[in-house]
Motif scaffolding. Structure first.
Motif, short mmCIF file in Angstrom:
data_model
loop_
_atom_site.label_atom_id
_atom_site.label_comp_id
_atom_site.label_asym_id
_atom_site.label_seq_id
_atom_site.Cartn_x
_atom_site.Cartn_y
_atom_site.Cartn_z
N ARG A 71 0.83 -1.21 0.00
CA ARG A 71 0.00 0.00 0.00
C ARG A 71 0.86 1.25 0.00
NH1 ARG A 71 -4.08 -2.07 4.81
NH2 ARG A 71 -5.26 -3.58 3.56
N ALA A 72 1.93 1.24 0.78
CA ALA A 72 2.80 2.42 0.84
C ALA A 72 3.45 2.68 -0.51
CB ALA A 72 3.85 2.24 1.93
N ARG A 73 3.92 1.63 -1.19
CA ARG A 73 4.56 1.80 -2.50
C ARG A 73 3.56 2.34 -3.53
NH1 ARG A 73 9.85 2.49 -2.19
NH2 ARG A 73 10.81 0.89 -0.85
N LEU A 74 2.34 1.83 -3.50
CA LEU A 74 1.34 2.31 -4.45
C LEU A 74 0.96 3.75 -4.17
CD1 LEU A 74 -0.99 -0.83 -4.74
CD2 LEU A 74 0.69 0.00 -6.39
N ASP A 75 0.87 4.12 -2.89
CA ASP A 75 0.58 5.51 -2.55
C ASP A 75 1.74 6.42 -2.95
OD1 ASP A 75 -1.90 4.94 -1.65
OD2 ASP A 75 -1.48 5.16 0.48
N GLU A 76 2.97 5.91 -2.78
CA GLU A 76 4.13 6.68 -3.22
C GLU A 76 4.05 6.95 -4.72
OE1 GLU A 76 9.03 6.36 -3.20
OE2 GLU A 76 7.81 4.53 -3.29
N ALA A 77 3.72 5.93 -5.49
CA ALA A 77 3.62 6.10 -6.94
C ALA A 77 2.50 7.08 -7.31
CB ALA A 77 3.39 4.75 -7.60
N THR A 78 1.36 6.96 -6.62
CA THR A 78 0.21 7.84 -6.91
C THR A 78 0.54 9.29 -6.61
OG1 THR A 78 -1.32 6.03 -6.42
CG2 THR A 78 -2.20 8.27 -6.39
N LEU A 79 1.14 9.54 -5.45
CA LEU A 79 1.48 10.91 -5.08
C LEU A 79 2.54 11.49 -6.01
CD1 LEU A 79 1.56 10.59 -1.18
CD2 LEU A 79 -0.15 11.78 -2.57
N ALA A 80 3.50 10.66 -6.41
CA ALA A 80 4.54 11.14 -7.33
C ALA A 80 3.93 11.52 -8.68
CB ALA A 80 5.60 10.06 -7.51
N LEU A 81 2.95 10.72 -9.12
CA LEU A 81 2.30 11.02 -10.39
C LEU A 81 1.53 12.33 -10.31
CD1 LEU A 81 1.92 9.82 -13.22
CD2 LEU A 81 -0.16 8.73 -12.39
N LYS A 82 0.85 12.56 -9.17
CA LYS A 82 0.08 13.79 -9.01
C LYS A 82 0.98 15.02 -9.00
CE LYS A 82 -3.94 11.86 -6.58
NZ LYS A 82 -4.70 11.84 -5.30
N SER A 83 2.19 14.86 -8.45
CA SER A 83 3.12 15.98 -8.40
C SER A 83 4.03 16.03 -9.64
CB SER A 83 3.98 15.90 -7.14
OG SER A 83 4.74 14.71 -7.12
N ASN A 84 3.74 15.17 -10.62
CA ASN A 84 4.50 15.12 -11.87
C ASN A 84 5.97 14.72 -11.66
OD1 ASN A 84 4.28 15.26 -14.68
ND2 ASN A 84 5.26 17.29 -14.73
N ASP A 85 6.22 13.98 -10.58
CA ASP A 85 7.56 13.46 -10.33
C ASP A 85 7.63 12.06 -10.95
OD1 ASP A 85 10.01 12.65 -9.42
OD2 ASP A 85 9.66 13.18 -7.32
N LEU A 86 7.81 12.02 -12.26
CA LEU A 86 7.74 10.77 -13.00
C LEU A 86 8.87 9.81 -12.62
CD1 LEU A 86 6.72 12.04 -16.55
CD2 LEU A 86 5.26 11.33 -14.63
N ALA A 87 10.02 10.36 -12.28
CA ALA A 87 11.15 9.50 -11.91
C ALA A 87 10.84 8.72 -10.64
CB ALA A 87 12.41 10.35 -11.73
N ARG A 88 10.28 9.41 -9.64
CA ARG A 88 9.96 8.71 -8.40
C ARG A 88 8.80 7.73 -8.62
NH1 ARG A 88 8.92 11.13 -2.26
NH2 ARG A 88 8.76 9.06 -1.30
N HIS A 89 7.84 8.12 -9.44
CA HIS A 89 6.72 7.22 -9.75
C HIS A 89 7.23 5.92 -10.36
CE1 HIS A 89 3.84 5.59 -12.71
NE2 HIS A 89 2.95 5.80 -11.76
N ASP A 90 8.10 6.05 -11.36
CA ASP A 90 8.62 4.86 -12.04
C ASP A 90 9.49 4.02 -11.10
OD1 ASP A 90 7.32 5.93 -14.16
OD2 ASP A 90 9.12 6.45 -15.31
N ALA A 91 10.25 4.69 -10.23
CA ALA A 91 11.09 3.95 -9.28
C ALA A 91 10.25 3.17 -8.29
CB ALA A 91 12.02 4.93 -8.55
N ALA A 92 9.13 3.75 -7.86
CA ALA A 92 8.26 3.05 -6.92
C ALA A 92 7.68 1.78 -7.55
CB ALA A 92 7.13 3.98 -6.48
N LEU A 93 7.25 1.88 -8.80
CA LEU A 93 6.71 0.70 -9.47
C LEU A 93 7.81 -0.31 -9.78
CD1 LEU A 93 4.03 2.16 -11.91
CD2 LEU A 93 3.75 1.26 -9.60
N ALA A 94 9.01 0.19 -10.08
CA ALA A 94 10.14 -0.72 -10.33
C ALA A 94 10.46 -1.53 -9.08
CB ALA A 94 11.36 0.08 -10.78
N ALA A 95 10.35 -0.88 -7.91
CA ALA A 95 10.59 -1.59 -6.65
C ALA A 95 9.58 -2.71 -6.46
CB ALA A 95 10.53 -0.61 -5.48
#
Length: 653
Positions: free
Chosen positions: A435-459
């Motif tokens: 849940r924490a990883r998915l929320d990290e990806a969602t929040l990163a996407l909302k803030s347009n931080d694509l690098a962090r979003h992709d890293a969260a899903l890669a993890a």
């Protein structure tokens, strides 16, 4: 004159404590909605826009066994008061927390004063317990999580029930027996009903009252006749009904285990370790570890897997044995400890629920703090030292503890002021939380931080757990779709990570993916039918679950919708028929009927609609209206089949 002075001082101290608590929580009231807040409040928005009546929203809620209509009424008030602003939801939560604190003070004082040996210390003990309880940082995730209004409100009415029972006991002792009977057999059950309509765990109130009686040395034989009748009516009869349900129709209470990746036995064993973990957090708070993301908690598969399971059981048994052995010497230890255990009896035992949540300690912690306070007072009285000196150092210790808890709570409140800080803190201590990883990806996407979003899903996609990899690839494909085109290789990777039991995590992931693929959003390489085939294959490999499992029929329903969108009518029919299980929602039956009609199978369509009509809840006025409209469109001029509660009129807004 000394007693009135002490009483006034205690009242002022309690007021000051309430004000300090409010001040500590105030910065967090402007924090965000969390996790399932918005999904829980969707019906409220429908009421605000006039699409649904208030009656429908309050009584049509399907959360819990009883619908939690009183909590929904409270949420409706918050929405009416402040619109969609989270502040107006959380400030009501804070008010409920303060009200619960007042009741904790009153209940503790009356409990301690019930023993003549402890009566002179009833006010200071009550203040100390109330201070620790109000200021404890573990409760931040209950007060500042808007949807946990249900836990706060349920606890409030449970405490009211206990206070009423104590009051009735005093009235009986004072000779006001008519008043005692009114409280026991009229006001108490009304409060119990209100608590149960807030959250079902409030039904534990009569058992908590019995714990208080047992701590005084009473037995069912020595209790007054009205109290025996009280426990027979409100504890023995409901308890027998629950046992009968478990024996005769266990599926009514235990069927949802098919939606989790643990069994009944594994849950009970795991909860032993969780209870000890709760104890550790309550007695020695570790604020950085606190939060919402405990889905990484290791499941116990046996008494020695892990070995801490057996150790936890022995710890709980040892404390219980000591509490029983010292019942006459320290009645508050017995009352508080078994209050803690019994209050966990609904959510930490056999019912199919998520394993770990901090809010489950909101009410039980009252008992634990009472037990600890009484033990410390007992030990302090036995010290061979000057009484004034002991009292002075005790006051200093209480002040230092309160200040420490206050700072810890303020720290948690500041973390809870921002969703991102909640997630960031969780990832440090719960890196394996899905849940924490998915929320990290969602929040990163909302803030347009694509690098962090992709890293969260890669993890997630590289995680050692199969389910994490499956969900990671599903969300990564969704990301590809939103960026223009999906890669069919991701579908193959999902199948490579098939799990033996699908959970709500898979349901949510494929629902989002299905939304992204609408109108060809995933490109030519990934079509709606391709996604539906993956769902079908994953479900075929989920061999440990029956087709009647909620997660299975929900995914079948998604597959049917995807096939229908792709124009594959027969495949859609196959999936819809598999999704139409005895516990499926009426929407599944209505969709199946429409597919039958599209296939020219009018008789089957009518049968499906009739079966659907029998499942529409009495309170679901919008569902009944939609059914009537659909029936008229599919069967013009044909009499409407009987609907449950169709004769009931639903009040307008």
């Amino acid at each position: 004159m000394a007693i009135p002075v002490i009483a006034r001082r205690a009242e002022w101290l309690l007021l000051a404590l309430l004000l300090v608590t409010a001040a500590l929580y105030w910065p967090g009231l402007s924090g965000p909605f969390m996790l399932d807040d918005r999904s829980n409040f969707v019906p409220l928005q429908a009421w605000l826009t006039g699409e649904r009546s208030w009656w429908e929203v309050v009584l049509g809620n399907q959360s819990g066994v009883l619908g939690r209509s009183l909590s929904m009424a409270s949420f409706t008030f918050s929405l009416w008061w402040g619109g969609g602003d989270a502040f107006h939801f959380k400030v009501v939560n804070l008010a409920l927390h303060l009200a619960c604190g007042c009741l904790v003070h009153a209940i503790t004082r009356r409990l301690v004063a019930g023993d003549v040996r402890w009566r002179d210390l009833s006010r200071p003990i009550a203040l100390v317990v109330t201070a620790i309880w109000l200021l404890h940082p573990l409760h931040v995730s209950t007060v500042l999580y808007a949807a946990q209004r249900v836990a706060l409100q349920g606890a409030l009415f449970t405490l009211i029930c206990i206070w009423l029972y104590q009051l009735a006991g005093q009235q009986w002792h004072d000779g006001r027996r008519a008043h005692a009977r009114v409280n026991l057999f009229l006001i108490f059950p009304l409060s119990l009903l209100a608590g149960s309509l807030s959250k079902e765990s409030a039904a534990i109130a009569p058992a908590l009252c019995l714990v208080l009686e047992l701590s005084r040395g009473e037995t069912l034989r020595t209790l007054a006749a009205p109290k025996r009748a009280f426990f027979l009516l409100f504890l023995a009869v409901p308890g027998c009904l629950v046992i009968a349900l478990l024996v005769i129709k266990p599926a009514l209470l235990l069927a949802d285990y098919s939606t989790y990746d643990f069994t009944l036995q594994q849950r009970i064993l795991t909860e032993l370790r969780i209870l000890v973990d709760y104890l550790g957090q309550l007695l020695l708070p570790r604020t950085p570890v606190m939060g919402l993301y405990y889905d990484d908690f290791t499941i116990s598969t046996g008494w020695l897997s892990p070995s801490s399971t057996l150790i936890s059981a022995l710890v709980l048994a040892a404390i219980s044995g000591v509490a029983i052995g010292l019942r006459r010497t320290i009645p508050g230890l017995f009352a508080g400890w078994f209050f803690f255990l019994v209050a966990h009896g609904v959510e930490s035992t056999f019912l199919p629920l998520d394993l770990y949540f901090e809010h489950r300690n909101y009410l039980p912690s009252v008992g634990l703090f009472i037990a600890c306070a009484c033990v410390l007072v007992y030990l302090g009285r036995r010290l061979p030292s000057n009484a004034a000196l002991v009292r002075r150092w005790s006051n200093i210790a209480v002040i230092c503890l309160s200040v420490a808890l206050g700072f810890a709570t303020l720290g948690r409140v500041m973390v809870w002021s921002h969703y991102q800080s909640i997630v960031d803190t969780a990832l440090i201590h719960h890196p394996d939380s899905l849940r924490a990883r998915l929320d990290e990806a969602t929040l990163a996407l909302k803030s347009n931080d694509l690098a962090r979003h992709d890293a969260a899903l890669a993890a997630l996609m590289s995680h050692e757990k199969t389910r994490h990899r499956l969900i990671g690839h599903a969300f990564w494909l969704t990301t590809q779709c939103t960026r223009g085109a999906g890669n069919s290789a991701e579908l193959e990777r999902m199948l490579e990570n098939a799990v033996p039991q699908v959970t709500l995590s898979e349901v949510g992931a494929f629902k989002i993916l299905g939304g992204a693929s609408r109108n060809g959003g995933c490109g030519p390489d990934v079509t709606d039918s391709d996604i539906a085939k993956v769902i079908d294959t994953l479900l075929a490999r989920a061999t440990t679950q029956p087709d009647s499992a909620k997660t299975k029929w929900l995914l079948r329903f998604q597959a049917a919708q995807l096939y229908a969108r792709a124009g594959h009518l027969q495949d859609a029919l196959t999936q819809a028929k598999l999704a139409w299980q005895p516990r499926s929602d009426p929407g599944v039956g209505a969709f199946l009927a429409q597919l039958y009609q599209r296939a020219g199978m009018q008789r089957e369509a009518i049968e499906a609609m009739r079966a659907t009509a029998s499942r529409i809840r009495c309170q679901d006025a919008s569902g009944r209206r939609e059914f009537v409209e659909l029936w008229a469109a599919m069967n013009p001029g044909t009499p409407l089949p009987p609907l449950r509660c169709a004769e009931r009129r639903v009040p307008a807004n």
